[in-house]
Design a protein around this motif. Structure first.
Motif, PDB file in Angstrom:
ATOM      1  N   LYS A  66       0.861  -1.110   0.265  1.00  0.00           N
ATOM      2  CA  LYS A  66       0.235   0.414   0.321  1.00  0.00           C
ATOM      3  C   LYS A  66       0.448   1.315   0.123  1.00  0.00           C
ATOM      4  N   ASN A  67       1.336   1.754  -0.972  1.00  0.00           N
ATOM      5  CA  ASN A  67       1.940   3.386  -1.606  1.00  0.00           C
ATOM      6  C   ASN A  67       1.326   3.717  -1.894  1.00  0.00           C
ATOM      7  N   CYS A  68       1.739   5.558  -1.897  1.00  0.00           N
ATOM      8  CA  CYS A  68       1.462   7.064  -2.675  1.00  0.00           C
ATOM      9  C   CYS A  68       2.623   7.040  -2.959  1.00  0.00           C
ATOM     10  N   ILE A 118      -1.501   2.908  -7.779  1.00  0.00           N
ATOM     11  CA  ILE A 118      -0.529   3.145  -6.834  1.00  0.00           C
ATOM     12  C   ILE A 118      -1.366   5.270  -6.704  1.00  0.00           C
ATOM     13  N   PRO A 119      -1.674   5.314  -5.175  1.00  0.00           N
ATOM     14  CA  PRO A 119      -3.174   6.700  -5.326  1.00  0.00           C
ATOM     15  C   PRO A 119      -1.515   7.692  -5.566  1.00  0.00           C
ATOM     16  N   ALA A 122      -0.864  11.631  -4.350  1.00  0.00           N
ATOM     17  CA  ALA A 122      -1.547  12.894  -3.110  1.00  0.00           C
ATOM     18  C   ALA A 122      -0.476  13.820  -3.887  1.00  0.00           C
ATOM     19  N   THR A 130       0.921  11.166   3.836  1.00  0.00           N
ATOM     20  CA  THR A 130       0.596   9.788   3.185  1.00  0.00           C
ATOM     21  C   THR A 130       1.562   8.472   3.161  1.00  0.00           C
ATOM     22  N   ALA A 178       3.540   8.208   1.935  1.00  0.00           N
ATOM     23  CA  ALA A 178       4.364   8.100   0.437  1.00  0.00           C
ATOM     24  C   ALA A 178       6.112   7.895   0.105  1.00  0.00           C
ATOM     25  N   HIS A 206      -6.633  -2.057  -2.320  1.00  0.00           N
ATOM     26  CA  HIS A 206      -6.863  -0.744  -2.174  1.00  0.00           C
ATOM     27  C   HIS A 206      -7.404   0.974  -2.149  1.00  0.00           C
TER      28      HIS A 206
END
Length: 130
Positions: free
Chosen positions: A4-6, A29-30, A32, A50, A52, A129
């Motif tokens: 789970k990454n951003c 991959i979301p 920000a 986040t 990130a 996700h």
């Protein structure tokens, strides 16, 4: 990236901004964003909020983002664009302060299509996700 990454985007709106966003989304991959007008402290806050591991930023901001490493444990990679920057200004090595530094062009090349086969296929989101 696995897990789970951003990806945080800290760059002026440009073609590389949009390409980076679409590339991240194609791998579920979301993203920000952190606006340049908020200052580097806001970037650190956004990275921490986040978690990130990757920041997409302009080449001129690489040193400033590198300076956040002690406050931002999740940060492992900086991908830089050359938007409004001269190509002869390059001075960063591939790794500094334990952070991988990659050019945007190098990252695009990693996913380039070879012989009509993409190295990275589209990764649809799963129920896990964001």
């Amino acid at each position: 990236m696995k897990g789970k990454n951003c990806m945080l985007i800290f760059e002026e709106t440009c073609a590389d901004w949009m390409t980076g966003a679409i590339g991240a989304m194609s791998q579920s991959i979301p993203i920000a964003t952190s606006y340049a007008t908020l200052g580097i402290d806001a970037v650190g806050t956004a990275i921490n909020e986040t978690n990130a591991p990757v920041v997409l930023c302009n080449y001129k901001d690489v040193d400033r983002v590198l300076g956040l490493k002690s406050k931002c444990r999740s940060l492992t990679t900086i991908v830089y664009t050359m938007n409004y920057t001269k190509k002869d200004e390059k001075k960063h090595t591939k790794k500094q302060k334990g952070i991988n530094i990659l050019s945007f062009d190098d990252v695009v090349a990693m996913g380039a299509i070879e012989k009509n086969i993409a190295k990275f296929e589209f990764t649809p989101p799963s129920p896990e996700h964001v």
